[in-house]
Design an enzyme around this catalytic site. Structure first.
Site, PDB file in Angstrom:
ATOM      1  N   ASP A 116       5.739 -58.888  31.094  1.00 18.83           N
ATOM      2  CA  ASP A 116       5.926 -60.187  31.756  1.00 18.83           C
ATOM      3  C   ASP A 116       7.054 -60.185  32.784  1.00 18.83           C
ATOM      4  O   ASP A 116       7.371 -61.226  33.371  1.00 18.83           O
ATOM      5  CB  ASP A 116       6.130 -61.308  30.715  1.00 18.83           C
ATOM      6  N   ASP A 117       7.667 -58.999  33.018  1.00 22.28           N
ATOM      7  CA  ASP A 117       8.623 -58.902  34.132  1.00 22.28           C
ATOM      8  C   ASP A 117       8.056 -58.018  35.246  1.00 22.28           C
ATOM      9  O   ASP A 117       8.796 -57.531  36.096  1.00 22.28           O
ATOM     10  CB  ASP A 117      10.007 -58.419  33.652  1.00 22.28           C
ATOM     11  N   ASP A 151       3.800 -48.257  23.906  1.00 23.69           N
ATOM     12  CA  ASP A 151       3.359 -47.412  25.024  1.00 23.69           C
ATOM     13  C   ASP A 151       3.343 -45.931  24.639  1.00 23.69           C
ATOM     14  O   ASP A 151       2.468 -45.175  25.079  1.00 23.69           O
ATOM     15  CB  ASP A 151       4.199 -47.662  26.291  1.00 23.69           C
ATOM     16  N   HIS A 205      11.537 -51.372  35.575  1.00 25.65           N
ATOM     17  CA  HIS A 205      12.951 -51.540  35.936  1.00 25.65           C
ATOM     18  C   HIS A 205      13.816 -50.407  35.391  1.00 25.65           C
ATOM     19  O   HIS A 205      15.031 -50.465  35.468  1.00 25.65           O
ATOM     20  CB  HIS A 205      13.467 -52.918  35.520  1.00 25.65           C
ATOM     21  N   ARG A 242      10.084 -66.389  32.222  1.00 27.33           N
ATOM     22  CA  ARG A 242       9.350 -65.346  32.950  1.00 27.33           C
ATOM     23  C   ARG A 242       7.969 -65.746  33.472  1.00 27.33           C
ATOM     24  O   ARG A 242       7.532 -65.222  34.498  1.00 27.33           O
ATOM     25  CB  ARG A 242       9.200 -64.111  32.059  1.00 27.33           C
TER      26      ARG A 242
HETATM   27  N1  UDP Z   1       8.683 -58.728  24.198  1.00 28.69           N
HETATM   28  C1  UDP Z   1       7.993 -59.174  23.089  1.00 28.69           C
HETATM   29  N2  UDP Z   1       8.694 -59.618  22.017  1.00 28.69           N
HETATM   30  C2  UDP Z   1      10.048 -59.650  22.011  1.00 28.69           C
HETATM   31  C3  UDP Z   1      10.742 -59.187  23.149  1.00 28.69           C
HETATM   32  C4  UDP Z   1      10.032 -58.717  24.225  1.00 28.69           C
HETATM   33  O1  UDP Z   1       6.762 -59.173  23.085  1.00 28.69           O
HETATM   34  O2  UDP Z   1      10.640 -60.065  21.018  1.00 28.69           O
HETATM   35  C5  UDP Z   1       7.925 -58.249  25.360  1.00 28.69           C
HETATM   36  C6  UDP Z   1       8.377 -58.911  26.644  1.00 28.69           C
HETATM   37  O3  UDP Z   1       7.727 -60.124  26.833  1.00 28.69           O
HETATM   38  C7  UDP Z   1       8.051 -57.857  27.677  1.00 28.69           C
HETATM   39  C8  UDP Z   1       8.228 -56.549  26.908  1.00 28.69           C
HETATM   40  O4  UDP Z   1       8.153 -56.887  25.528  1.00 28.69           O
HETATM   41  O5  UDP Z   1       6.715 -57.949  28.123  1.00 28.69           O
HETATM   42  C9  UDP Z   1       9.547 -55.879  27.219  1.00 28.69           C
HETATM   43  O6  UDP Z   1      10.604 -56.780  26.946  1.00 28.69           O
HETATM   44  P1  UDP Z   1      11.935 -56.822  27.805  1.00 28.69           P
HETATM   45  O7  UDP Z   1      11.598 -56.843  29.272  1.00 28.69           O
HETATM   46  O8  UDP Z   1      12.783 -57.946  27.285  1.00 28.69           O
HETATM   47  O9  UDP Z   1      12.674 -55.477  27.384  1.00 28.69           O
HETATM   48  P2  UDP Z   1      12.701 -54.030  28.032  1.00 28.69           P
HETATM   49  O10 UDP Z   1      12.093 -53.154  26.966  1.00 28.69           O
HETATM   50  O11 UDP Z   1      11.915 -54.051  29.286  1.00 28.69           O
HETATM   51  O12 UDP Z   1      14.146 -53.769  28.259  1.00 28.69           O
HETATM   52 MN    MN Z   2      11.530 -55.456  30.768  1.00 29.79          MN
END
Ligand code: UDP
Ligand code: MN
Length: 281
Positions: A102-103, A192, A216, A29
């Site tokens: 980070d996405d 959050d 997303h 990422r």
């Molecule tokens: N993240 C983290 N530790 C983890 C997995 C994810 O700090 O073990 C962070 C990741 O880098 C990102 C955020 O948490 O900034 C959300 O992760 P992800 O996009 O994989 O999952 P989402 O919750 O968006 O589906």
């Molecule tokens: Mn994400």
């Protein structure tokens, strides 16, 4: 002369941008960010991770912060990182704290323009919820009849949000110096949500909804190309069956190169793939 000026002029130096990441995502990422929007805010953006990484420390000009938090995707680890992000913002002395995942792609000039509308000496919590109604939780109490219901909005962390310095200072007694983790443990909800709980419920300050932040959790393909320049953040994710939720950009589609799609679209948004180096404006 003042008539045409925004009420508050926000400079890059006023900004503290934190990006939450993890050792597992550094290589997948961070390059897309470093090649694009990071270049517009190199001195304001810090990556909060869970391991020392000399390669990316070098790539980011020393802006990787090892939070020493756990690298697992659990509530406690995420609250731990947010707590470190918050404390580092406080120590920075800057006017605005903006958190992203980070996405996310951050349209830095637009973010600055957005902040021009708000006074950092006043209390501001700017972001976008991803649920249609405020979250309702039941606080733990001694007896079921004495368990109060609490309702509050929170800005989705995956879309990004900003907090003014004035508000952050008021948060210190409950959330400063690592106490953010304690609050998260008390309500047992993600970072959050904990932020929303602290600001809306404990401090009684309201979230100001800014529709230009995008996670997303929304379908990116519905974002109109003609309004890209007005948006503050974008995101991407890979859904089931190799389908990507990613901004639709003329000229390429997911069949071309799904693996580097996010990188390609982020390069496109920043203009880094054309001769024209202009940012999304
Ligand atoms: N993240 C983290 N530790 C983890 C997995 C994810 O700090 O073990 C962070 C990741 O880098 C990102 C955020 O948490 O900034 C959300 O992760 P992800 O996009 O994989 O999952 P989402 O919750 O968006 O589906
Ligand atoms: Mn994400």
């Amino acid at each position: 002369a003042t008539a045409t000026m925004a009420p508050f002029s926000t400079d890059l130096v006023d900004l503290f941008i934190s990006v939450k990441t993890t050792r597992h995502y550094h290589h997948s990422r961070l390059p897309a960010i470093i090649a694009t929007w990071f270049q517009f805010a190199r001195d304001q953006t810090w990556f909060f991770t869970d391991r020392d990484d000399p390669y990316f420390q070098n790539q980011t000009n020393g802006h990787m912060i090892n939070t020493k938090c756990s690298s697992s995707h659990n509530r406690r680890a995420l609250c731990c990182k947010m707590s470190v992000e918050f404390d580092r913002f406080l120590a920075s002395g800057r006017k605005w704290f903006c958190h992203f995942d980070d996405d996310n792609y951050v349209n830095v000039p637009r973010l600055l323009k957005l902040l021009d509308n708000y006074n950092p000496r006043e209390d501001w919590y700017l972001g976008r919820p991803s649920i249609p109604a405020p979250l309702e939780i039941v606080r733990q109490g001694p007896e079921p009849s004495k368990r109060p219901k609490v309702k509050f909005w929170f800005a989705t962390g995956g879309a990004g949000f900003c907090i003014s310095r004035a508000l952050a200072l008021k948060m210190i007694p409950v959330a400063g110096g690592g106490k953010f983790i304690t609050v998260g443990d008390r309500i047992r909800l993600p970072d959050d949500v904990t932020m929303g709980y602290i600001i809306e419920h404990l401090l009684k300050k309201q979230l100001t909804v800014v529709e230009q932040f995008h996670s997303h959790l929304e379908p990116m393909k519905f974002l109109n190309r003609d309004t890209f320049h007005e948006q503050v953040s974008f995101s991407y994710s890979k859904g089931s069956r190799d389908e990507w939720n990613v901004v639709k950009i003329d000229g390429f589609d997911e069949k071309d190169d799904p693996k580097s799609l996010s990188s390609l679209s982020y390069r496109h948004l920043s203009g880094a793939n054309t001769h024209n180096q202009e940012h999304v404006r």
